[in-house]
Motif scaffolding. Structure first.
Motif, PDB file in Angstrom:
ATOM      1  N   GLU A   1       0.948  -1.250  -0.053  1.00  0.00           N
ATOM      2  CA  GLU A   1       0.060   0.025   0.004  1.00  0.00           C
ATOM      3  C   GLU A   1       0.873   1.418   0.035  1.00  0.00           C
ATOM      4  O   GLU A   1       2.047   1.351   0.468  1.00  0.00           O
ATOM      5  CB  GLU A   1      -1.124  -0.136   1.163  1.00  0.00           C
ATOM      6  N   GLU A   2       0.175   2.360  -0.403  1.00  0.00           N
ATOM      7  CA  GLU A   2       1.123   3.569  -0.224  1.00  0.00           C
ATOM      8  C   GLU A   2       0.342   4.433   0.739  1.00  0.00           C
ATOM      9  O   GLU A   2      -0.744   4.346   1.190  1.00  0.00           O
ATOM     10  CB  GLU A   2       0.631   4.454  -1.643  1.00  0.00           C
ATOM     11  N   TYR A   3       1.099   5.120   1.548  1.00  0.00           N
ATOM     12  CA  TYR A   3       0.948   5.929   2.680  1.00  0.00           C
ATOM     13  C   TYR A   3       0.893   7.307   2.548  1.00  0.00           C
ATOM     14  O   TYR A   3       1.747   7.941   1.845  1.00  0.00           O
ATOM     15  CB  TYR A   3       1.628   5.318   4.014  1.00  0.00           C
ATOM     16  N   ASP A   4       0.163   8.167   3.171  1.00  0.00           N
ATOM     17  CA  ASP A   4       0.216   9.469   3.484  1.00  0.00           C
ATOM     18  C   ASP A   4       1.481   9.833   4.158  1.00  0.00           C
ATOM     19  O   ASP A   4       2.450  10.628   3.683  1.00  0.00           O
ATOM     20  CB  ASP A   4      -0.708  10.053   4.270  1.00  0.00           C
TER      21      ASP A   4
ATOM     22  N   SER B   1       9.937  10.003  -1.215  1.00  0.00           N
ATOM     23  CA  SER B   1       8.747   9.299  -1.847  1.00  0.00           C
ATOM     24  C   SER B   1       8.553   8.052  -1.369  1.00  0.00           C
ATOM     25  O   SER B   1       7.555   7.221  -1.675  1.00  0.00           O
ATOM     26  CB  SER B   1       8.520   9.382  -3.295  1.00  0.00           C
ATOM     27  N   GLY B   2       9.249   7.418  -0.474  1.00  0.00           N
ATOM     28  CA  GLY B   2       9.162   6.067   0.024  1.00  0.00           C
ATOM     29  C   GLY B   2      10.774   5.779   0.810  1.00  0.00           C
ATOM     30  O   GLY B   2      11.755   6.670   0.586  1.00  0.00           O
TER      31      GLY B   2
ATOM     32  N   ASN C   1       9.923  -2.411  -0.628  1.00  0.00           N
ATOM     33  CA  ASN C   1       9.864  -0.906  -0.473  1.00  0.00           C
ATOM     34  C   ASN C   1       8.817  -0.364   0.264  1.00  0.00           C
ATOM     35  O   ASN C   1       7.540  -1.118   0.150  1.00  0.00           O
ATOM     36  CB  ASN C   1       9.800  -0.544  -1.770  1.00  0.00           C
ATOM     37  N   ILE C   2       8.630   0.787   0.925  1.00  0.00           N
ATOM     38  CA  ILE C   2       7.335   1.341   1.287  1.00  0.00           C
ATOM     39  C   ILE C   2       7.021   2.774   0.605  1.00  0.00           C
ATOM     40  O   ILE C   2       8.089   3.574   0.597  1.00  0.00           O
ATOM     41  CB  ILE C   2       7.611   1.575   2.813  1.00  0.00           C
ATOM     42  N   LYS C   3       5.942   3.028   0.206  1.00  0.00           N
ATOM     43  CA  LYS C   3       5.671   4.032  -0.524  1.00  0.00           C
ATOM     44  C   LYS C   3       5.152   4.970   0.395  1.00  0.00           C
ATOM     45  O   LYS C   3       4.041   4.701   1.101  1.00  0.00           O
ATOM     46  CB  LYS C   3       4.817   3.808  -1.824  1.00  0.00           C
ATOM     47  N   ALA C   4       5.378   6.329   0.415  1.00  0.00           N
ATOM     48  CA  ALA C   4       4.683   7.355   1.180  1.00  0.00           C
ATOM     49  C   ALA C   4       4.899   8.736   0.683  1.00  0.00           C
ATOM     50  O   ALA C   4       5.707   9.133  -0.084  1.00  0.00           O
ATOM     51  CB  ALA C   4       5.446   7.340   2.606  1.00  0.00           C
ATOM     52  N   LYS C   5       3.984   9.568   0.867  1.00  0.00           N
ATOM     53  CA  LYS C   5       3.883  11.034   0.394  1.00  0.00           C
ATOM     54  C   LYS C   5       4.793  11.866   1.165  1.00  0.00           C
ATOM     55  O   LYS C   5       5.277  12.648   0.700  1.00  0.00           O
ATOM     56  CB  LYS C   5       2.301  11.468   0.502  1.00  0.00           C
TER      57      LYS C   5
END
Length: 595
Positions: A126-129, A318-319, A332-336
């Motif tokens: 998942e992508e996180y804020d 961005s991650g 990998n972790i995706k985050a804004k």
């Protein structure tokens, strides 16, 4: 005379005194009109004064007498309105906030916890804020704040939650008596604000985690020098004062603390701060985050930060590339938005964002030693404000032992800091200075010792870490880094500087103010990274995991419900002080395992 007050669009009419003639007494009328307008402006009202007419001087005198008699009543009433109305308005605002917080409480209090496998799967897919790096007090505080606002939040920790500095404190929730002293003597408004903020947060933390935190008396054994300072400490706390400080004669002080050296004792002052279980508090904040929907995982190490172009072509973080230290799996972790809350490792993560950044963290280690319980009474701590090198030493009962510390020495960052023999001997030497000669303070009495690394901010104009205040400032540096850190050299309460890649770092401060630091960090992250929330900050008054269903008499229910012996019930009481309302579930599980 009639005057009308308009509050929030509603009009109220109040009958006042007999009319005065504007024709004969215009200056007086003007003065009274202005006075009424001024009082009602304080009350938040717009006043219209309507004056009648008078025909003769005799009527004027009678009216003036009536004004004199009733003026005090009217003035007093107006003053009451002026004083009470704003307070009622503020109470309504607080009630609204509390209702929102209580609603959040109900939603998560008994929510089931997701498994580690489920959270790792979410982190990978998942992508996180917000991605928070660091699972100490500050990191978990930021994660809980972000989650409670409706932001999709992830938090990772290289080791276990609270395995570092956050579990190696003096176990106190305090405003900082010594910082207040500096504020007064140096006329330092910044230090005063820091104390005021910490006292507010102290009261909140005891309220939201009553199973882990409580008011605790500490004795100052030097008077009368500190009497005024302790009373000012009470005054600054205001309504959030835990209990009033008080004076003890030499005889009473020795009754309370018989281990003290009699010769130097003149009397003592007792004041109240908070004591808490720092490691359990940290874990309670992490569990609260998970119950509210955050993805939290320990033993996840960040290897590198990822960057990408935003819609404006600007390069931003961005991650992150991370590694599960249990399975050695990388993903990998995706985050804004990425928030660096790694304490002593602050610069390590910052340099991942920009290798050319100048280091800002000056690590300082603090050592505590553990002595047998007979070194202190079980219900009273001691503060020595005047050690041989100018630092302070706390001497506190803690879970059937006695804690003594701390030191403050510049150090290098290491995964497993350990106390030096010199630091242990320093603490023992200071303890001997105020304990009675009958108490033989021996090296062999040291049951254990620990060392924690404080992430202070380096002040280039100072050579020692004592001069660095444990407050925090917000700074967005030349790589768009947002830093919250403690330093005495910065005169402004917050410093903000905008720059390049949106990495956010929070460092410095102390346990007591973790929630306020987290609130300000998330506020700034929302602004810089353009995040969309569903509410404002909710963490003030938000009960932490274990607080729901807990009471000081919980152990009695455990004795009665599970047929425990009273002595065993007392141990259950101690357990309830760690796991709170979940204690009943723990006993049920234990009973099932034994049956």
């Amino acid at each position: 005379m009639l005057y009308t007050g308009d509050v929030g669009g509603k009009s109220d009419i109040y009958r006042a005194v007999s009319p005065l003639s504007t024709e004969n007494f215009d200056p007086v009328c003007q003065k009274k009109s202005l006075t009424l307008r001024w009082f009602l402006f304080i009350a938040g009202k717009t006043v219209e004064v309507k004056l009648g007419t008078m025909r003769n001087f005799h009527t004027i005198l009678k009216s003036f007498q009536r004004v004199s008699k009733k003026g005090l009543v009217i003035g007093g009433g107006v003053c009451v309105i002026a004083y009470v109305y704003p307070k009622l308005k503020r109470q309504n605002q607080v009630a609204v906030v509390s209702a929102a917080t209580m609603d959040a409480d109900k939603k998560y209090a008994w929510s089931p916890l997701p498994t580690r496998e489920d959270m790792l799967k979410s982190l990978e897919t998942e992508e996180y804020d917000v991605l928070v790096i660091g699972g100490g007090a500050t990191g978990t505080g930021v994660a809980l704040d972000a989650t409670s606002r409706g932001l999709k939040t992830a938090m990772v920790e290289k080791y276990d939650f609270s395995s570092g500095t956050s579990s190696r404190s003096t176990k106190l929730i305090h405003g900082g008596v010594r910082y207040l002293q500096k504020a007064v003597f140096n006329l330092d408004l910044e230090q005063y604000r820091m104390v005021k903020e910490a006292l507010t947060e102290r009261a909140n933390l005891i309220e939201i985690a009553p199973h882990l935190a409580y008011p605790f008396p500490i004795m100052y054994w030097q008077i009368p020098y500190f009497w005024a300072g302790i009373k000012m400490y009470d005054f600054v706390a205001g309504k959030q004062k835990l209990k009033s400080s008080y004076y003890l004669s030499k005889k009473k002080a020795l009754e309370k603390f018989p281990m003290l050296k009699k010769e130097a004792l003149k009397g003592a002052l007792v004041y109240y701060d908070g004591q808490h279980d720092d490691a359990r508090m940290n874990i309670a904040i992490a569990i609260s985050t998970a119950r509210m929907g955050g993805s939290v995982a320990n033993y996840i190490e960040v290897l590198e930060l990822h960057k990408s172009k935003d819609e404006n072509g600007k390069e931003v973080v961005s991650g992150a590339r991370v590694k599960d230290r249990i399975t050695d799996k990388e993903f990998n972790i995706k985050a804004k938005c990425i928030i660096n809350a790694t304490g002593p490792y602050t610069d390590h993560i910052r340099l991942m964002g920009n290798k050319d950044d100048q280091k800002i963290c000056q690590p300082s280690q603090g050592v505590h030693i553990v002595l047998p319980d007979y070194y202190s009474p079980e219900d009273m701590g001691l503060l020595d404000p005047d050690t041989s090198d100018g630092r302070v030493i706390f001497f506190l009962p803690w879970q059937k032992v006695t804690l003594a510390g701390t030191t403050d020495v510049a150090c290098e960052v290491t995964d497993k800091p350990s106390p030096s023999e010199n630091e242990i001997q320093f603490i023992l030497s200071e303890v001997r200075n105020y304990l009675h000669q009958d108490v033989d303070v021996r090296r062999g009495d040291v049951l254990s010792a620990w060392c924690g690394i404080r992430p202070l901010v380096m002040d280039p104009n100072k050579s020692d870490t004592q001069s660095i205040a444990r407050n925090h400032i917000i700074e967005i540096s030349d790589n768009n880094l947002i830093t919250i850190a403690g330093t005495q050299s910065i005169a402004r309460y917050h410093i903000i500087e905008i720059s390049e890649n949106n990495l956010i770092t929070i460092a410095g401060g102390k346990w007591t103010t973790y929630r306020h630091m987290a609130e300000e960090t998330v506020d700034k992250a929302i602004d810089v990274c353009n995040l969309k929330t569903t509410s404002g900050c909710r963490t003030k008054g938000l009960m932490l995991d274990g607080a729901h269903g807990w009471s000081p008499t919980l152990f009695i229910r455990l004795v009665q419900d599970f047929g425990l012996e009273n002595e065993c019930g007392l141990y259950e009481y101690m357990l309830s002080m760690h796991v709170g309302g979940a204690n009943h579930s723990v006993c049920t599980l234990s009973q099932d395992c034994l049956s």
